[in-house]
Design a protein around this motif. Structure first.
Motif, PDB file in Angstrom:
ATOM      1  N   ASN A  14       3.139  26.112  -3.394  1.00  0.00           N
ATOM      2  CA  ASN A  14       2.146  25.151  -3.645  1.00  0.00           C
ATOM      3  C   ASN A  14       2.488  23.636  -3.605  1.00  0.00           C
ATOM      4  OD1 ASN A  14       0.157  27.170  -3.518  1.00  0.00           O
ATOM      5  ND2 ASN A  14       0.115  27.315  -5.791  1.00  0.00           N
ATOM      6  N   ALA A  15       3.785  23.429  -4.576  1.00  0.00           N
ATOM      7  CA  ALA A  15       4.458  22.250  -4.741  1.00  0.00           C
ATOM      8  C   ALA A  15       4.773  21.514  -3.455  1.00  0.00           C
ATOM      9  CB  ALA A  15       5.514  22.342  -5.714  1.00  0.00           C
TER      10      ALA A  15
ATOM     11  N   SER B 144       9.451  12.517  17.714  1.00  0.00           N
ATOM     12  CA  SER B 144      10.313  11.625  17.384  1.00  0.00           C
ATOM     13  C   SER B 144      11.361  11.746  15.946  1.00  0.00           C
ATOM     14  CB  SER B 144       9.517  10.162  16.900  1.00  0.00           C
ATOM     15  OG  SER B 144       8.530   9.957  18.106  1.00  0.00           O
ATOM     16  N   GLY B 145      10.813  12.737  15.601  1.00  0.00           N
ATOM     17  CA  GLY B 145      11.485  13.144  14.288  1.00  0.00           C
ATOM     18  C   GLY B 145      10.803  14.061  13.248  1.00  0.00           C
ATOM     19  N   GLY B 146      11.302  14.902  12.230  1.00  0.00           N
ATOM     20  CA  GLY B 146      10.966  15.671  11.737  1.00  0.00           C
ATOM     21  C   GLY B 146      11.172  15.583  10.280  1.00  0.00           C
ATOM     22  N   ILE B 147      10.289  16.117   9.102  1.00  0.00           N
ATOM     23  CA  ILE B 147      10.409  16.325   7.779  1.00  0.00           C
ATOM     24  C   ILE B 147       9.930  17.663   7.307  1.00  0.00           C
ATOM     25  CG2 ILE B 147       9.854  15.373   5.561  1.00  0.00           C
ATOM     26  CD1 ILE B 147       8.685  13.124   7.100  1.00  0.00           C
ATOM     27  N   HIS B 148      10.944  18.194   6.723  1.00  0.00           N
ATOM     28  CA  HIS B 148      10.723  19.529   6.023  1.00  0.00           C
ATOM     29  C   HIS B 148      10.852  19.632   4.579  1.00  0.00           C
ATOM     30  CE1 HIS B 148      10.596  24.048   5.756  1.00  0.00           C
ATOM     31  NE2 HIS B 148      11.571  23.873   5.148  1.00  0.00           N
ATOM     32  N   VAL B 149       9.890  20.133   3.859  1.00  0.00           N
ATOM     33  CA  VAL B 149       9.902  20.109   2.464  1.00  0.00           C
ATOM     34  C   VAL B 149       9.830  21.685   1.887  1.00  0.00           C
ATOM     35  CG1 VAL B 149       8.417  19.670   0.339  1.00  0.00           C
ATOM     36  CG2 VAL B 149       8.049  18.205   2.429  1.00  0.00           C
ATOM     37  N   ARG B 150      10.955  21.849   0.866  1.00  0.00           N
ATOM     38  CA  ARG B 150      10.979  23.232   0.489  1.00  0.00           C
ATOM     39  C   ARG B 150      11.386  23.240  -1.099  1.00  0.00           C
ATOM     40  NH1 ARG B 150      16.366  24.801  -0.644  1.00  0.00           N
ATOM     41  NH2 ARG B 150      18.002  23.551   0.179  1.00  0.00           N
ATOM     42  N   MET B 151      11.299  24.282  -1.598  1.00  0.00           N
ATOM     43  CA  MET B 151      11.626  24.364  -3.130  1.00  0.00           C
ATOM     44  C   MET B 151      12.703  25.006  -3.239  1.00  0.00           C
ATOM     45  SD  MET B 151       9.407  27.245  -5.794  1.00  0.00           S
ATOM     46  CE  MET B 151       9.910  28.338  -4.781  1.00  0.00           C
ATOM     47  N   ASP B 152      13.466  24.692  -4.270  1.00  0.00           N
ATOM     48  CA  ASP B 152      14.848  25.221  -4.598  1.00  0.00           C
ATOM     49  C   ASP B 152      14.654  26.542  -5.332  1.00  0.00           C
ATOM     50  OD1 ASP B 152      17.594  25.701  -6.083  1.00  0.00           O
ATOM     51  OD2 ASP B 152      17.794  23.572  -5.432  1.00  0.00           O
TER      52      ASP B 152
END
Length: 825
Positions: A430-431, A471-479
């Motif tokens: 969720n975060a 044109s580019g990418g962003i990835h979000v992940r939890m530790d």
């Protein structure tokens, strides 16, 4: 004057005044260089009230250490501590043994010059048991309203009414004159409030209770705006109190020992404390207060600001309606704007800008050229540097919150060309999804398009950027090791991590807030692609040349990861190419990788599996365990994939990070393959690998084998099937090498000094300074490399034997530790 006693309520935390009250209780917040409560003590002494009880709770020793027994003010102070919150009434009841007759209750965190004598005479003349001191207020809804009849008797209470309930503008100041018996309504230790609990009971029982309306000054110093207004009121002469120091001109007070340089322009009213140095060319505008022992350097300008004690403002700085607490060091060309608050002990380096209404909690360090545009609460410093080693990492809703993420998305998209498309993804937490949604909003604000590929892993995002021509990418992940941490990783249009110059460009745009903004017609909708993992699995399968043979052999694997998403995706991919996959869940939770490997090795040797794979939580790194139970970790894995590429014979160049063992370079020379050494950061390695592979459609990909763990497993199996060998056979062929890595903690400030001293001590040896300092000899080498994101040194050593590698590691690690102990004067 009737002989009565007084009780000062001084237990407040002052939450609304933070960060002023982070290290001191609310009554100790200074007004014109004296604690607020000191004015109350002086007022009581002025009216010959010398016996004073003080109720304390929050940080009580700060109060007792300052006032002691009250002898300095010719009063007698007694202290009563609340161990648990008792409310305003309960705290006074806690001091009941002190009370023997009529007494007055005042707040230690408000400022007043009320004529106490008149208020007490009113109380006695009315025969009142409880007299509330009231004040006419233009905005009564922030206070408790008290309604009285023509005789002054109280008929009704309204606690913080709405405008529809405002039947009077007389408010309760929190000052009361009471007879002891009114406290009998409650027991000692009971939590009760005067205005909410006691006074309504007295009213209900028809106990004589009156309101004394004062025309004298009173202000509740409970919020930052009222705190600053109180200073302005004193300097304007609205408060009947004496000021220390002497007036050098009308409205300009200066304390003893203060030096004022030539060309200083002071516009009254202004108050300057003791032992200050005001340098040449300083401008001090009206309604500015400067504490004791302050240093205001050349050509600095202050307007309507409050500076506490022992603080320095560097040359050419500007302070506009700001508050600067004790022991703050502000360097040159710093700008503080309206309502900014700088907490105690903070350091602001040169050319910092603190935007309006921003608060810095105590002991923060803000690096040079930083624009501070959000409150700095946790951590120790603000920095114009946002990126770490390969991503942006921070605590969710502290370092990384939706506001931060939205600005970050806007900053990234602002560095791209017009009509760009950004690929966004996250894991399923969720975060992460909350931060991803904020990033999407930020990207859209520039007019850029967004393709949301849902809940995937980092290698899938890289693949999507190239496959969808983003044109580019962003990835979000939890530790997964610390689930309070969030990682945000950026890639360029070829799927590699963005280079440091791009990171700096994003940081500059972010800090300056120099964003692209589109008009309403240019805002695009988000394109959502469901189950993009399906495309990733299919494309990974197409890269294999021997898929039919893999299916016939049906290799058996154990797959494990801290990330359920990665473990499941790897299983789906491997099963799709014909593997028999057993998932192992024993790595979940807080288990350390090394402990897990110790448990797994005997299981592999006993079981009927070809190999085990442990995949990192970002989906990029892998650890292999072969059928013989041998563990293949990072450096050995790098050597393994290098051997595969060399044996295949299709690549003419091998990319190695500067920290990689030389044994891999020797292997490449045997096969006649060129080696290119690059900086050890992921962006440099990825871009170099992709540059070598550009246009290459056949053969093993060093980039894929290094940064796409799931496809890498498929590539390894494809190679083993084609060569008709086992992983153990490849491992047997690897030459022995002896490689040690150690970490030495240090202070940030020591890094440059240590590197310089290492260079000086080894200048007559064979040294390289491509990245860190590498010292070579005929039997090995040592690289001393300051870590880019942590306060430590990385010591890499390779020797011709295990003994020599250990000898080198011990020697140079010891040398760094020795230099750290011997601090330069």
């Amino acid at each position: 004057m009737i002989r009565i006693k007084a009780i000062i309520m001084a237990g407040g935390k002052g939450t609304r005044l933070k960060p002023l009250t982070c290290n001191i209780p609310k009554p100790m917040v200074p007004i014109l260089n004296k604690p607020t409560m000191e004015y109350t003590v002086e007022l009581l002494r002025k009216h010959n009230i010398k016996d004073i009880a003080v109720t304390i709770a929050h940080l009580p020793t700060v109060i007792t250490d300052y006032f002691h027994d009250g002898g300095k003010w010719d009063v007698n102070l007694s202290y009563y501590t609340e161990e648990t919150p008792l409310g305003t009434g309960g705290s006074v009841k806690n001091a009941e043994e002190f009370i023997d007759d009529t007494f007055i209750v005042l707040s230690g965190d408000s400022l007043t010059d009320i004529n106490i004598k008149k208020a007490i005479e009113f109380h006695k003349n009315k025969g009142s048991k409880a007299t509330l001191i009231l004040k006419n207020e233009q905005m009564p809804i922030e206070y408790g309203v008290v309604i009285t009849n023509d005789n002054g008797r109280i008929t009704r209470f309204l606690e913080k009414p709405s405008w529809g309930e405002v039947f009077s503008n007389t408010i309760n100041t929190g000052m009361y004159i009471l007879e002891p018996e009114v406290l009998d309504y409650f027991q000692p230790g009971e939590n009760f409030d005067f205005s909410k609990d006691l006074f309504p009971k007295l009213l209900e029982d028809d106990i004589p209770m009156y309101g004394y309306v004062t025309e004298d000054y009173w202000c509740d110093v409970g919020a930052l705006n009222s705190y600053t207004e109180t200073h302005f009121d004193i300097l304007s002469g609205k408060v009947n109190i004496g000021l220390e120091g002497h007036q050098i001109e009308d409205g300009i007070w200066v304390g003893e020992g203060t030096q004022i340089g030539s060309g200083v322009k002071i516009t009254p009213p202004v108050y300057i404390g003791k032992n200050c140095v005001i340098h040449e060319g300083v401008k001090i505008d009206a309604y500015t207060t400067i504490g004791d022992h302050c240093n205001i350097e050349n050509n600095t300008s202050l307007k309507r600001s409050i500076i506490w004690n022992h603080s320095t403002l560097g040359r050419n700085s500007r302070c506009r309606g700001s508050i600067v607490c004790n022991h703050v060091h502000i360097k040159e060309h710093v700008d503080l704007y309206e309502n900014a608050v700088i907490g105690e002990g903070s350091i602001l380096e040169g050319r910092v800008v603190v935007k309006p209404d921003i608060r810095l909690w105590p002991y923060k360090k803000v690096e040079e050229n930083t624009v501070v545009n959000q409150n700095l609460v946790w951590g120790t410093k603000a920095s114009k540097t946002i990126f770490g080693f390969k991503d942006i990492c921070g605590h969710i809703n502290i370092d990384i919150n939706p506001e931060f993420a939205s600005k970050l998305g806007t900053a990234f998209a602002s560095t791209l060309e017009e009509e760009s498309i950004v690929i966004l993804s996250s894991d399923a937490s969720n975060a992460s999804q909350m931060i991803k949604n904020a990033l999407i909003a930020g990207v859209h604000a520039t007019g850029a398009g967004v393709i949301n590929i849902g809940n995937v892993v980092m290698p899938v995002n890289r693949f999507a950027v190239t496959d969808l021509r983003g044109s580019g990418g962003i990835h979000v992940r939890m530790d997964y090791s610390d689930k309070k941490l969030i990682h945000i990783e950026f890639v360029d249009k070829i799927g590699a991590n963005i280079q440091r110059n791009t990171e700096r460009e994003i940081e500059n745009v972010f800090n300056r807030e120099d964003f692209k903004r589109c008009n309403v017609e240019q805002i695009k909708s988000t394109t959502n692609i469901e189950n993009f993992n399906y495309y990733y699995i299919n494309n990974g399968g197409r890269l294999l040349k021997n898929s039919s043979n893999i299916k016939r052999q049906n290799p058996s694997l154990i797959v494990s990861s801290k990330s359920d998403t990665i473990q499941q995706l790897a299983t789906e991919f491997l099963e799709s190419i014909g593997c028999d996959v057993k998932q192992d869940y024993n790595l979940k939770g807080d288990k350390r990788i090394q402990d897990y490997l110790v448990e797994m090795t005997p299981r592999i040797k006993k079981g009927k599996v070809n190999l085990a794979v442990i995949i990192s939580e970002d989906g990029e790194d892998i650890i292999l365990i072969d059928g013989a139970g041998r563990i293949i970790e990072q450096e050995k894995y790098d050597a393994l994939i290098a051997m595969m590429i060399l044996k295949e014979g299709k690549q003419k160049k091998l990319i190695l990070p500067y920290t990689a063992p030389y044994i891999i370079e020797e292997m490449a020379h045997i096969y006649g393959v060129e080696v290119q050494r690059v900086k050890s950061n992921p962006a440099s390695i990825m871009n170099a690998m992709l540059a070598v592979e550009n246009g290459q459609s056949q053969g093993l990909s060093q980039y894929t084998l290094t940064y796409n763990a799931i496809w890498a497993i498929g590539g390894i199996l494809d190679f083993l099937v084609e060569k008709n060998i086992k992983l153990e056979d490849l491992v047997d062929e690897l030459p022995n090498f002896y490689y040690i890595k150690e970490e030495i903690p240090c202070d940030w400030k020591d890094k440059g000094r240590i590197i310089r001293q290492i260079i000086e001590e080894n200048q007559h040896k064979s040294i390289e300074m491509f990245e860190g300092v590498k010292i070579n000899d005929e039997k090995g080498w040592t690289l001393i490399l300051p870590d880019s994101t942590k306060p430590l040194f990385n010591i890499y050593t390779e020797g011709s034997s295990q003994e020599y590698a250990k000898e080198l590691s011990i020697f140079f690690s010891g040398k760094v530790k020795e230099l750290l102990k011997n601090q330069e004067e």
